[in-house]
Scaffold this motif. Structure first.
Motif, PDB file in Angstrom:
ATOM      1  N   LEU A   8       0.835  -1.207   0.000  1.00  0.00           N
ATOM      2  CA  LEU A   8       0.000   0.000   0.000  1.00  0.00           C
ATOM      3  C   LEU A   8       0.867   1.254   0.000  1.00  0.00           C
ATOM      4  CD1 LEU A   8      -2.808   1.249   0.111  1.00  0.00           C
ATOM      5  CD2 LEU A   8      -2.747   1.050   2.599  1.00  0.00           C
ATOM      6  N   ALA A   9       1.897   1.273   0.836  1.00  0.00           N
ATOM      7  CA  ALA A   9       2.796   2.433   0.887  1.00  0.00           C
ATOM      8  C   ALA A   9       3.527   2.589  -0.440  1.00  0.00           C
ATOM      9  CB  ALA A   9       3.789   2.266   2.030  1.00  0.00           C
ATOM     10  N   ASN A  10       3.914   1.472  -1.060  1.00  0.00           N
ATOM     11  CA  ASN A  10       4.633   1.502  -2.325  1.00  0.00           C
ATOM     12  C   ASN A  10       3.775   2.088  -3.441  1.00  0.00           C
ATOM     13  OD1 ASN A  10       5.374  -0.410  -4.981  1.00  0.00           O
ATOM     14  ND2 ASN A  10       7.152   0.365  -3.859  1.00  0.00           N
ATOM     15  N   ILE A  11       2.522   1.655  -3.508  1.00  0.00           N
ATOM     16  CA  ILE A  11       1.611   2.157  -4.545  1.00  0.00           C
ATOM     17  C   ILE A  11       1.275   3.628  -4.281  1.00  0.00           C
ATOM     18  CG2 ILE A  11      -0.748   1.959  -5.447  1.00  0.00           C
ATOM     19  CD1 ILE A  11      -0.473  -1.079  -5.093  1.00  0.00           C
ATOM     20  N   SER A  12       1.069   3.991  -3.017  1.00  0.00           N
ATOM     21  CA  SER A  12       0.778   5.384  -2.665  1.00  0.00           C
ATOM     22  C   SER A  12       1.927   6.295  -3.080  1.00  0.00           C
ATOM     23  CB  SER A  12       0.530   5.503  -1.160  1.00  0.00           C
ATOM     24  OG  SER A  12      -0.590   4.738  -0.764  1.00  0.00           O
ATOM     25  N   ALA A  13       3.157   5.806  -2.922  1.00  0.00           N
ATOM     26  CA  ALA A  13       4.325   6.595  -3.316  1.00  0.00           C
ATOM     27  C   ALA A  13       4.328   6.837  -4.822  1.00  0.00           C
ATOM     28  CB  ALA A  13       5.605   5.884  -2.886  1.00  0.00           C
ATOM     29  N   SER A  14       3.956   5.826  -5.600  1.00  0.00           N
ATOM     30  CA  SER A  14       3.904   5.980  -7.064  1.00  0.00           C
ATOM     31  C   SER A  14       2.883   7.039  -7.461  1.00  0.00           C
ATOM     32  CB  SER A  14       3.550   4.648  -7.725  1.00  0.00           C
ATOM     33  OG  SER A  14       4.587   3.711  -7.556  1.00  0.00           O
ATOM     34  N   ILE A  15       1.733   7.037  -6.792  1.00  0.00           N
ATOM     35  CA  ILE A  15       0.690   8.030  -7.081  1.00  0.00           C
ATOM     36  C   ILE A  15       1.189   9.432  -6.738  1.00  0.00           C
ATOM     37  CG2 ILE A  15      -1.606   8.849  -6.373  1.00  0.00           C
ATOM     38  CD1 ILE A  15      -2.365   5.874  -5.983  1.00  0.00           C
ATOM     39  N   GLY A  16       1.895   9.547  -5.588  1.00  0.00           N
ATOM     40  CA  GLY A  16       2.438  10.847  -5.202  1.00  0.00           C
ATOM     41  C   GLY A  16       3.501  11.343  -6.163  1.00  0.00           C
ATOM     42  N   GLU A  17       4.352  10.427  -6.660  1.00  0.00           N
ATOM     43  CA  GLU A  17       5.403  10.793  -7.622  1.00  0.00           C
ATOM     44  C   GLU A  17       4.810  11.319  -8.923  1.00  0.00           C
ATOM     45  OE1 GLU A  17       7.567   7.200  -7.906  1.00  0.00           O
ATOM     46  OE2 GLU A  17       8.487   7.384  -5.907  1.00  0.00           O
ATOM     47  N   ALA A  18       3.596  10.891  -9.246  1.00  0.00           N
ATOM     48  CA  ALA A  18       2.939  11.354 -10.475  1.00  0.00           C
ATOM     49  C   ALA A  18       2.193  12.673 -10.256  1.00  0.00           C
ATOM     50  CB  ALA A  18       1.973  10.285 -10.976  1.00  0.00           C
ATOM     51  N   GLY A  19       2.328  13.251  -9.058  1.00  0.00           N
ATOM     52  CA  GLY A  19       1.728  14.564  -8.788  1.00  0.00           C
ATOM     53  C   GLY A  19       0.267  14.527  -8.438  1.00  0.00           C
ATOM     54  N   SER A  20      -0.204  13.405  -7.902  1.00  0.00           N
ATOM     55  CA  SER A  20      -1.619  13.291  -7.543  1.00  0.00           C
ATOM     56  C   SER A  20      -1.764  13.107  -6.037  1.00  0.00           C
ATOM     57  CB  SER A  20      -2.253  12.107  -8.269  1.00  0.00           C
ATOM     58  OG  SER A  20      -3.600  11.937  -7.886  1.00  0.00           O
ATOM     59  N   ASN A  21      -2.894  13.575  -5.499  1.00  0.00           N
ATOM     60  CA  ASN A  21      -3.209  13.386  -4.089  1.00  0.00           C
ATOM     61  C   ASN A  21      -4.203  12.234  -3.929  1.00  0.00           C
ATOM     62  OD1 ASN A  21      -1.652  15.544  -3.110  1.00  0.00           O
ATOM     63  ND2 ASN A  21      -3.278  16.987  -3.661  1.00  0.00           N
ATOM     64  N   ILE A  22      -4.046  11.476  -2.850  1.00  0.00           N
ATOM     65  CA  ILE A  22      -4.973  10.376  -2.564  1.00  0.00           C
ATOM     66  C   ILE A  22      -6.096  10.894  -1.676  1.00  0.00           C
ATOM     67  CG2 ILE A  22      -5.220   8.113  -1.472  1.00  0.00           C
ATOM     68  CD1 ILE A  22      -2.220   7.650  -2.121  1.00  0.00           C
ATOM     69  N   GLU A  23      -7.333  10.743  -2.124  1.00  0.00           N
ATOM     70  CA  GLU A  23      -8.499  11.202  -1.363  1.00  0.00           C
ATOM     71  C   GLU A  23      -9.071  10.093  -0.484  1.00  0.00           C
ATOM     72  OE1 GLU A  23      -9.573  14.310  -1.489  1.00  0.00           O
ATOM     73  OE2 GLU A  23      -8.272  15.001  -3.126  1.00  0.00           O
ATOM     74  N   LYS A  24      -9.012   8.844  -0.993  1.00  0.00           N
ATOM     75  CA  LYS A  24      -9.651   7.731  -0.284  1.00  0.00           C
ATOM     76  C   LYS A  24      -9.065   6.412  -0.774  1.00  0.00           C
ATOM     77  CE  LYS A  24     -14.347   5.857   0.455  1.00  0.00           C
ATOM     78  NZ  LYS A  24     -15.758   5.977   0.031  1.00  0.00           N
ATOM     79  N   VAL A  25      -8.959   5.436   0.151  1.00  0.00           N
ATOM     80  CA  VAL A  25      -8.471   4.098  -0.217  1.00  0.00           C
ATOM     81  C   VAL A  25      -9.385   3.056   0.419  1.00  0.00           C
ATOM     82  CG1 VAL A  25      -6.536   2.488  -0.218  1.00  0.00           C
ATOM     83  CG2 VAL A  25      -6.091   4.936  -0.171  1.00  0.00           C
ATOM     84  N   GLU A  26      -9.742   2.037  -0.342  1.00  0.00           N
ATOM     85  CA  GLU A  26     -10.513   0.903   0.181  1.00  0.00           C
ATOM     86  C   GLU A  26      -9.875  -0.387  -0.291  1.00  0.00           C
ATOM     87  OE1 GLU A  26     -14.934   1.182  -0.004  1.00  0.00           O
ATOM     88  OE2 GLU A  26     -14.509   3.022  -1.134  1.00  0.00           O
ATOM     89  N   GLN A  27     -10.070  -1.460   0.484  1.00  0.00           N
ATOM     90  CA  GLN A  27      -9.567  -2.787   0.097  1.00  0.00           C
ATOM     91  C   GLN A  27     -10.720  -3.779   0.221  1.00  0.00           C
ATOM     92  OE1 GLN A  27      -5.823  -3.970   1.853  1.00  0.00           O
ATOM     93  NE2 GLN A  27      -6.343  -6.144   1.662  1.00  0.00           N
ATOM     94  N   PRO A  28     -11.556  -3.884  -0.827  1.00  0.00           N
ATOM     95  CA  PRO A  28     -12.739  -4.754  -0.743  1.00  0.00           C
ATOM     96  C   PRO A  28     -12.432  -6.243  -0.821  1.00  0.00           C
ATOM     97  CG  PRO A  28     -12.592  -3.779  -2.913  1.00  0.00           C
ATOM     98  CD  PRO A  28     -11.476  -3.173  -2.109  1.00  0.00           C
ATOM     99  N   GLU A  29     -11.316  -6.603  -1.497  1.00  0.00           N
ATOM    100  CA  GLU A  29     -11.014  -8.031  -1.691  1.00  0.00           C
ATOM    101  C   GLU A  29      -9.534  -8.284  -1.423  1.00  0.00           C
ATOM    102  OE1 GLU A  29     -12.177  -9.317  -5.579  1.00  0.00           O
ATOM    103  OE2 GLU A  29     -14.001  -8.101  -5.551  1.00  0.00           O
ATOM    104  N   THR A  30      -9.256  -9.440  -0.854  1.00  0.00           N
ATOM    105  CA  THR A  30      -7.864  -9.844  -0.646  1.00  0.00           C
ATOM    106  C   THR A  30      -7.778 -11.360  -0.539  1.00  0.00           C
ATOM    107  OG1 THR A  30      -5.901  -9.522   0.739  1.00  0.00           O
ATOM    108  CG2 THR A  30      -8.010  -9.651   1.875  1.00  0.00           C
ATOM    109  N   ASN A  31      -6.635 -11.904  -0.950  1.00  0.00           N
ATOM    110  CA  ASN A  31      -6.349 -13.338  -0.772  1.00  0.00           C
ATOM    111  C   ASN A  31      -4.850 -13.444  -0.545  1.00  0.00           C
ATOM    112  OD1 ASN A  31      -4.979 -13.698  -3.370  1.00  0.00           O
ATOM    113  ND2 ASN A  31      -7.038 -13.450  -4.272  1.00  0.00           N
ATOM    114  N   PRO A  32      -4.320 -14.609  -0.280  1.00  0.00           N
ATOM    115  CA  PRO A  32      -2.886 -14.728   0.017  1.00  0.00           C
ATOM    116  C   PRO A  32      -1.971 -14.213  -1.095  1.00  0.00           C
ATOM    117  CG  PRO A  32      -4.035 -16.716   0.709  1.00  0.00           C
ATOM    118  CD  PRO A  32      -5.032 -15.896  -0.048  1.00  0.00           C
TER     119      PRO A  32
END
Length: 593
Positions: free
Chosen positions: A531-555
């Protein structure tokens, strides 16, 4: 019911501003009602008692009327929490009886010391009320014995110099506790209260609280603003409870002027009824008293609304600090203004005084009103253009008659209703220009309504599809909400098309002035720190994160839903390209409504 009570409170306070005797009569009436509350149903007793503790007792305190405040508090406490009141009252009675001998011994020692110092005075013991004990137990998390393990005395003398002479005498008699002296004579409380407070170590092992004041200060402390009526004309002292009461009432006028409804006024007035104060200084040495926990921006608004509205920076003791910095006693505060700076909605998140909040809200509402009126005018102009006419072409007499027929006071009211979707622009245009003629077989074309993102609350963007500049869009006029912009491929457009009179041709302006939300679905590898890694990529592209959800997950994988803000469709594409280069991202796509 709450709104009706708030409106009654507003009317009472406005009447009090005209003549302070209104509130004196109201307080006396409330005191009488509290004394005869036994005959009422329990539910009504509790409601009236709570209202007394939350509104009427604080008003009496704000006006310096300590005697009435204490009676209202004690009666309110007794009727709201009868068992707690009875228990504390019984304990007070037991404790007082056990300590009479010690109290009398300290009183005689104080009297002897005052005589030696040549201070004419009266000395009396002070009894704590059940409600004051209850409040201290709650606020400081103390036991009953810890609160009542204090002897309280009041020394009433003739003049201000005598007060300071008495202070020196008691400090010579018993050792004072460091940091426990307060001079409310030099710096009166917001309600005009004046007195010297000190706490001493007694030979009996328990602290002794001493209040020292003049006879005049004592009467003011008991009667407050009401004491004015016992003075002959011209003899009322300046800087007293009456003056402070008048200053507070003038602040209420300012709050009333900028609040939109009675509930908001009640909230603002309530917040200033509990003025646990701090004192700070302007660069020229003027004392400004503020509520405890007030911020640097509250100070700016306390100077003047225009100063607050244009605050660029604030210096505290010559050091630049954030506007949200909480002030402390004795600080020197300087405000740097800039006419280009205007109030921001986020200021409301940290200001603490009613004056600051109401001024900021008033500015934001007026700005929103301007945006709404401007959009309504553009909508009407466009509708008239389709009929071969324009706003300027409508005779003023015809416009005035239309406003009168529809019970509108001015054109701005009509434009506001149009922007909010309460009336439809094509319906208004048909009534204003019923005889507009066009060439046979030619349908006049009106320009699409341009959307720049700077329209404020007058234009909304569909949360179902999150349109951004570059997307093909349409507008839908929703009653009460105004123009809501949607992507043309939004799943809701088919339903919107069933109401063609509410559909609007809109287009993006060549230059937009905002950030726009967009929703992305990301399928990522389920690994630590993803999550931190992906958030960093979004920030590097000059965008702000407004909201994050994780509806599905598996191993192995995790599905993440990001709502981010972008400038336009090209910016969104850059963010998505950056994400696809992230080794933790398996797939990324825009969520289509």
């Amino acid at each position: 019911r709450a709104e009706a009570q708030a409106e009654s409170f507003r009317k009472m306070m406005m009447a009090m501003i005209e003549d302070i005797r209104v509130i004196l009569v109201k307080l006396a009436d409330r005191l009488h009602n509290m004394e005869t509350l036994d005959a009422m149903p329990r539910e009504k007793q509790a409601r009236i008692a709570r209202e007394t503790l939350e509104i009427y007792a604080p008003i009496a305190d704000r006006l310096g009327m300590n005697r009435i405040k204490s009676e209202l508090e004690d009666l309110g406490f007794e009727n709201l929490y009868p068992w707690r009141h009875r228990t504390i009252a019984e304990h007070i009675s037991e404790v007082t009886g056990d300590r009479q001998e010690v109290i009398e011994s300290i009183r005689k020692a104080l009297k002897k010391k005052m005589n030696e110092a040549g201070v004419p005075c009266t000395i009396m013991g002070r009894e704590k009320t059940p409600y004051s004990i209850y409040k201290k137990m709650l606020s400081k998390d103390l036991t009953f014995s810890e609160v009542t393990d204090v002897y309280g005395f009041r020394i009433v003398t003739h003049s201000e110099p005598h007060c300071y002479m008495a202070l020196g005498a008691v400090h010579a008699l018993y050792q004072p506790k460091p940091g426990r002296f307060k001079d409310y004579i030099a710096l009166p409380k917001a309600n005009g209260y004046q007195s010297l407070h000190t706490i001493l170590n007694s030979p009996f092992g328990l602290p002794v609280e001493i209040q020292i004041r003049t006879e005049e200060m004592d009467e003011m402390a008991e009667k407050g603003a009401a004491a004015h009526w016992s003075y002959k004309s011209g003899e009322n002292p300046t800087g007293s409870a009456q003056v402070r009461a008048r200053e507070w009432l003038m602040q209420l006028v300012d709050v009333q002027r900028h609040t939109g409804d009675s509930m908001e006024f009640l909230d603002g007035a309530k917040s200033d009824l509990f003025p646990d104060e701090i004192f700070v200084f302007t660069p020229k040495g003027k004392i400004i008293d503020l509520r405890r926990h007030s911020t640097a921006l509250d100070f700016a608004y306390a100077i003047h609304t225009d100063v607050g509205n244009h605050t660029r920076a604030i210096l505290v003791n010559n050091v630049k600090v954030p506007l949200s910095t909480r002030l402390e006693n004795g600080q020197t505060v300087e405000v740097v203004t800039d006419p280009e700076v205007l109030p921001k909605p986020e200021w409301l998140e940290f200001v603490g005084t009613a004056k600051a909040r109401t001024a900021i809200r008033h500015y934001i509402k007026s700005l929103e009103q301007e945006d709404t009126v401007a959009l309504g005018l553009r909508m009407l102009e466009r509708a008239l253009n389709t009929r071969g006419s324009s706003v300027e072409a409508i005779p003023q007499e015809q416009f005035d008659q239309f406003l009168k027929d529809n019970q509108l006071k001015k054109q701005e009211d009509l434009y506001s209703d149009l922007a909010l979707g309460n009336v439809l622009a094509n319906v208004v245009a048909a009534k204003l220009a019923p005889d507009a003629v066009t060439s046979p077989g030619v349908k006049p074309q009106a320009e699409a309504l341009t959307i720049a993102g700077s329209e404020g609350s007058a234009v909304g963007f569909g949360a179902c599809c999150h349109p951004v500049p570059g997307d093909p869009i349409m507008g839908f006029v929703s009653a009460g909400k105004g123009v809501v912009v949607h992507r043309q491929e939004c799943r809701n457009t088919r339903e919107f098309r069933k109401h063609p009179d509410r559909c609007l041709d809109v287009a993006w302006a060549p230059i937009t002035h905002s950030m726009f939300k967009v929703a992305l679905r990301i399928l990522a590898r389920n690994s630590p720190g993803v999550l931190a890694n992906i958030s960093a990529s979004i920030g590097e592209a000059g965008s702000n994160i407004e909201k994050v959800e994780q509806p599905e997950t598996n191993p192995e994988t995790a599905t993440l839903l990001f709502t981010i803000s972008v400038d336009d469709r090209d910016h969104m594409a850059r963010v998505m390209r950056r994400l696809r280069r992230n080794r933790n991202v398996i797939k990324v796509n825009r969520i289509n409504a």
